[in-house]
Design a protein around this motif. Structure first.
Motif, short mmCIF file in Angstrom:
data_model
loop_
_atom_site.label_atom_id
_atom_site.label_comp_id
_atom_site.label_asym_id
_atom_site.label_seq_id
_atom_site.Cartn_x
_atom_site.Cartn_y
_atom_site.Cartn_z
N SER A 25 17.21 16.07 10.67
CA SER A 25 17.56 16.19 12.09
C SER A 25 16.58 15.47 13.01
CB SER A 25 17.64 17.67 12.48
OG SER A 25 16.39 18.30 12.22
N LYS A 26 15.36 15.30 12.55
CA LYS A 26 14.35 14.64 13.40
C LYS A 26 14.60 13.14 13.52
CE LYS A 26 10.65 17.98 12.59
NZ LYS A 26 9.26 18.19 12.16
N GLN A 27 15.19 12.55 12.50
CA GLN A 27 15.52 11.12 12.55
C GLN A 27 14.31 10.29 13.00
OE1 GLN A 27 18.72 9.39 11.94
NE2 GLN A 27 18.92 11.29 10.76
N ARG A 28 13.21 10.42 12.25
CA ARG A 28 11.98 9.70 12.61
C ARG A 28 12.18 8.19 12.46
NH1 ARG A 28 10.07 14.26 9.83
NH2 ARG A 28 8.65 15.59 11.04
N THR A 29 11.53 7.48 13.36
CA THR A 29 11.63 6.02 13.35
C THR A 29 10.81 5.45 12.20
OG1 THR A 29 11.87 6.02 15.75
CG2 THR A 29 11.24 3.93 14.69
N PRO A 30 11.35 4.54 11.41
CA PRO A 30 10.54 3.88 10.36
C PRO A 30 9.34 3.19 10.99
CG PRO A 30 12.87 3.43 10.04
CD PRO A 30 12.75 4.11 11.38
N SER A 31 8.19 3.34 10.34
CA SER A 31 6.94 2.79 10.92
C SER A 31 6.01 2.35 9.79
CB SER A 31 6.23 3.84 11.78
OG SER A 31 7.07 4.26 12.84
N ASN A 60 1.30 -5.61 -0.23
CA ASN A 60 2.69 -5.23 -0.38
C ASN A 60 2.77 -3.72 -0.60
OD1 ASN A 60 5.43 -5.45 -0.58
ND2 ASN A 60 5.42 -6.81 -2.36
N SER A 61 3.98 -3.22 -0.56
CA SER A 61 4.22 -1.80 -0.84
C SER A 61 4.83 -1.66 -2.22
CB SER A 61 5.17 -1.20 0.21
OG SER A 61 6.44 -1.84 0.15
N CYS A 62 4.69 -0.46 -2.78
CA CYS A 62 5.23 -0.16 -4.10
C CYS A 62 6.48 0.70 -3.91
CB CYS A 62 4.18 0.56 -4.95
SG CYS A 62 4.72 0.91 -6.63
N SER A 63 7.62 0.08 -3.99
CA SER A 63 8.87 0.77 -3.71
C SER A 63 9.36 1.63 -4.87
CB SER A 63 9.95 -0.25 -3.34
OG SER A 63 10.14 -1.17 -4.39
N SER A 64 8.76 1.49 -6.06
CA SER A 64 9.23 2.26 -7.21
C SER A 64 8.67 3.68 -7.24
CB SER A 64 8.86 1.53 -8.50
OG SER A 64 7.46 1.40 -8.63
N ILE A 65 7.64 3.97 -6.45
CA ILE A 65 7.07 5.32 -6.38
C ILE A 65 7.79 6.06 -5.26
CG2 ILE A 65 4.98 6.67 -6.10
CD1 ILE A 65 4.96 4.99 -8.61
N LYS A 66 8.59 7.05 -5.63
CA LYS A 66 9.46 7.72 -4.65
C LYS A 66 9.27 9.23 -4.64
CE LYS A 66 12.91 4.11 -5.48
NZ LYS A 66 14.30 3.79 -5.87
N THR A 67 8.09 9.69 -5.03
CA THR A 67 7.85 11.14 -5.04
C THR A 67 7.33 11.65 -3.71
OG1 THR A 67 5.62 10.74 -5.92
CG2 THR A 67 7.40 11.11 -7.52
N SER A 68 7.18 10.81 -2.71
CA SER A 68 6.68 11.22 -1.41
C SER A 68 7.52 10.56 -0.33
CB SER A 68 5.20 10.83 -1.26
OG SER A 68 4.74 11.03 0.06
N ASP A 69 7.33 11.03 0.91
CA ASP A 69 8.04 10.40 2.02
C ASP A 69 7.35 9.13 2.48
OD1 ASP A 69 5.83 11.62 2.99
OD2 ASP A 69 6.81 12.55 4.74
N TYR A 97 7.24 4.37 6.03
CA TYR A 97 7.42 5.75 6.49
C TYR A 97 8.65 5.77 7.40
CZ TYR A 97 6.48 10.06 9.12
OH TYR A 97 6.57 11.29 9.72
N LYS A 98 9.58 6.73 7.34
CA LYS A 98 9.52 7.89 6.48
C LYS A 98 10.77 7.91 5.63
CE LYS A 98 9.83 12.84 6.82
NZ LYS A 98 9.18 13.94 6.67
N PHE A 99 10.63 8.18 4.31
CA PHE A 99 11.73 8.13 3.36
C PHE A 99 12.14 9.55 2.94
CE2 PHE A 99 9.91 3.92 2.87
CZ PHE A 99 11.01 3.11 2.68
N ASP A 100 13.36 9.64 2.51
CA ASP A 100 13.78 10.84 1.79
C ASP A 100 13.23 10.77 0.37
OD1 ASP A 100 15.16 11.73 3.99
OD2 ASP A 100 17.08 10.86 3.33
N ILE A 101 12.76 11.89 -0.12
CA ILE A 101 12.11 11.90 -1.43
C ILE A 101 13.13 11.56 -2.51
CG2 ILE A 101 10.93 13.36 -3.12
CD1 ILE A 101 9.72 14.90 -0.80
N GLY A 102 12.75 10.63 -3.36
CA GLY A 102 13.58 10.26 -4.51
C GLY A 102 14.57 9.16 -4.24
N CYS A 103 14.60 8.61 -3.05
CA CYS A 103 15.57 7.54 -2.76
C CYS A 103 14.95 6.57 -1.76
CB CYS A 103 16.87 8.11 -2.22
SG CYS A 103 16.70 8.98 -0.65
N ASP A 104 15.71 5.54 -1.43
CA ASP A 104 15.22 4.49 -0.52
C ASP A 104 15.78 4.64 0.88
OD1 ASP A 104 13.74 3.27 -2.55
OD2 ASP A 104 15.47 2.09 -3.23
#
Length: 626
Positions: free
Chosen positions: A528-534, A555-564, A515-522
């Motif tokens: 503007s909030k610039q949330r800290t990765p957590s 592990n995490s699934c990095s290929s699913i990018k439809t959510s933040d 958390y937290k990603f832009d939808i559709g990318c890595d």
């Protein structure tokens, strides 16, 4: 018989006396108190009246023909019976082949050699001798014995005259019995790759361990013949399914409360048949979908990753902020898992979804499923924060799965701890299922009432650092070592202090924050909030017995990018124990309509892919250079 016990008739040679020597021989015979004088005289008279006796070779030494007052049969009938009995015993003796022929041959030849001595009149020595009288009494006792004792004695006496033949030995080595009459050890996991050679490799690796457990009972192997026909029949019939004998079907009954009794559905015998190592595979997924309407086009990377050799027995998927159409989400899961799995149960609490899939052939060993929900934010009309718990008993092991969504906010650690405490106190489980170990249960903590507990979800615990510092640490991480990041993780700190998830464990973290990603990318949050990765999405577990839960993957699934959020996956091997048949069973119930819809979509998708492949081949052209 001499005073020293030596038989003079056998060891001392003599000439048969003449006609006129009866009195002389009788006077020289030794006197013994065992011989009756009157009976001797009667025998002498009988011997003088009947001068001739038929030819025969006595074995044991023959007796003179008895008087009409005697109870014994004639000598001819006795000899004929002995010949027949000896031939029958010789024929029944495998170790002494040809013994009957030899014995008859001896009987035919011996009378010719001794014809002169036998046809001559009997002397007084043969009639009235105390030695012969003693033998007569012994032979009479022999004839009065049971037939079994006589045959043994006669066989022992005539064995010296028989020729022994050595047993027939095989000319070459006997062919080895093929013991691979069943498939490899029946595992509770299917290899994702459908190539059957994978199962062959598994057999070689196992080396035939616990081969007898492929069948319904080890007694079946003991009673099975070793001929090739039986082996081929076992190959064709009992290669996958466990055989059941008609007697077992008649005697088998459930709900008797027996744990180790033969035929118990949830007992040790059935457990060892399906799980030789008594461990079941559990696949846990937690994902915050951010309420997105559109689902991923393919969930194979989420549920069936290529880095896993086997599919698991249970698939437990917990979703926070789920999509609006929950049925569509469940259909996509069924379509991905395919016909080998059925949806055992599904529960929801607002936008919290918890779905459990089980292998189709294992649902018979599962109890009824119960669920409960807890709301941690009462004011909100949409239930986004809270927990959903689902419990059931599999064989003799009770499971509890909880998915939850705690209060968000970087600094709201105390509120998240309150959410946890409220859930463990208010989650009313189990309802009707029996507690497998009530002595270790606590009324104030639901997690103590079950053998295996898995808690996963969006816990919303953050990294207590600025984003710039976190990104700097992430760039310095090498080889998946996230220890520098986890030093600032709020959840890890609270678990060490014992403020939350008491008794729980978490597998080592070797993936980047989810958390937290832009939808559709890595890219992490570029707003503007610039949330800290957590590390907000976590999976923790606890067990009543130490080392009952073994972590295979986290592990995490990095290929699913439809959510933040990135989904987090955890794979476990969980220890199972035999159970009792007094629990309410699910009876094979599952969502059949969902199953059919998922399989239908699966077939349609495959057909479309096949047509696209055909059309692409037909439309392709080959360029030639002249």
């Amino acid at each position: 018989m001499t005073e020293n016990g030596e038989d003079c008739t056998l060891n001392c040679p003599f000439e048969a006396p003449g006609k006129g020597d009866y009195g002389d021989v009788e006077s020289r015979a030794p006197k013994t108190p065992l011989v009756d004088v009157k009976s001797t005289k009667k025998n002498n008279d009988a011997g003088q009246e009947e001068r001739e006796i038929p030819e025969y070779l006595p074995r044991p030494p023959s007796l003179p023909k008895l008087s009409k007052f005697g109870k014994s049969v004639s000598v001819e009938e006795t000899v004929r019976t002995r010949k027949l009995r000896s031939s029958q015993e010789s024929l029944s003796d495998r170790a002494e082949t040809g013994s009957s022929t030899d014995s008859l041959k001896d009987d035919r030849i011996s009378p010719r050699n001794g014809q002169n001595s036998i046809t001559r009149p009997l002397s007084a020595f043969t009639v009235g001798s105390p030695v012969l009288q003693d033998r007569k009494s012994r032979v009479s006792e022999h004839e009065k014995r049971p037939h079994s004792q006589q045959s043994v004695l006669e066989d022992y006496r005539g064995r010296s005259a028989k020729m022994r033949l050595s047993p027939v030995q095989p000319t070459g080595p006997l062919p080895a019995l093929d013991k691979n009459f069943a498939s490899a050890t029946l595992r509770a996991a299917n290899r994702i790759d459908r190539d059957c050679m994978d199962y062959g490799m598994l057999v070689k690796e196992k080396g035939g361990e616990r081969l007898h457990r492929n069948l319904s009972d080890s007694r079946l192997l003991e009673n099975m013949g070793s001929d090739s026909v039986s082996v081929n029949s076992m190959k064709s019939i009992y290669s996958v399914l466990s055989p059941i004998r008609p007697q077992d079907v008649r005697n088998r009954s459930f709900l008797e409360g027996s744990m180790l009794g033969s035929g118990a559905l949830l007992g040790a015998e059935e457990l060892d048949r399906h799980f030789p190592d008594r461990r079941v595979g559990v696949y846990v997924v937690t994902w915050n979908m951010q309420g997105q309407r559109f689902l991923p086009t393919n969930l194979n990377d989420l549920l069936l990753p290529t880095d896993s050799d086997f599919a698991q027995d249970f698939y437990v998927i917990g979703v926070q902020e789920g999509c609006p159409d929950r049925r569509e989400w469940e259909t996509c899961l069924q379509e991905t898992l395919g016909p080998h799995y059925v949806m055992l149960y599904t529960a929801s609490h607002g936008v919290l979804y918890l779905t459990i899939f089980i292998r189709r052939d294992l649902m018979w060993f599962c109890s009824e499923v119960e669920h409960a929900t807890v709301t941690t934010r009462i004011i909100s009309q949409i239930k986004t924060k809270g927990a959903v718990g689902v419990t059931f008993t599999f064989f003799g092991t009770s499971f509890l799965f909880i998915t939850s969504h705690f209060t968000s906010g970087d600094a709201k650690v105390y509120e998240r701890i309150l959410d946890y405490n409220k859930i463990i106190e208010a989650l009313a489980l189990p309802k009707s299922l029996p507690d497998t170990n009530p002595y270790r249960s606590s009324p104030s903590d639901v997690t103590t009432r079950f053998d295996q507990v898995f808690w996963f979800g969006d816990f919303n615990f953050r990294l207590s650092k600025d984003r710039a510092e976190v990104e700097t640490i992430m760039k310095r991480t090498v080889g998946g070592n996230m220890s520098l990041l986890l030093e600032h993780d709020q959840l890890s700190k609270q678990m060490k202090d014992g403020s939350i998830f008491k008794g729980f464990q978490e597998a080592p973290v070797h993936f980047f924050p989810t958390y937290k990603f832009d939808i559709g990318c890595d890219n992490y949050d570029t707003t503007s909030k610039q949330r800290t990765p957590s590390y907000t999405d976590r999976v923790v577990f606890r067990s009543r017995q130490a080392n009952d839960i073994r972590v295979l993957k986290y592990n995490s699934c990095s290929s699913i990018k439809t959510s933040d959020h990135r989904p987090v996956v955890a794979i476990f091997q969980v220890k199972l124990r035999p159970g009792r048949d007094n629990i309410p069973l699910c009876g094979g119930l599952f969502d059949r309509s969902l199953y059919l819809e998922g399989i239908k979509r699966r077939m349609t998708a495959r057909e479309l892919k096949r047509r696209e492949a055909i059309s692409s081949q037909s439309s392709s052209t080959i360029c030639t250079i002249s």
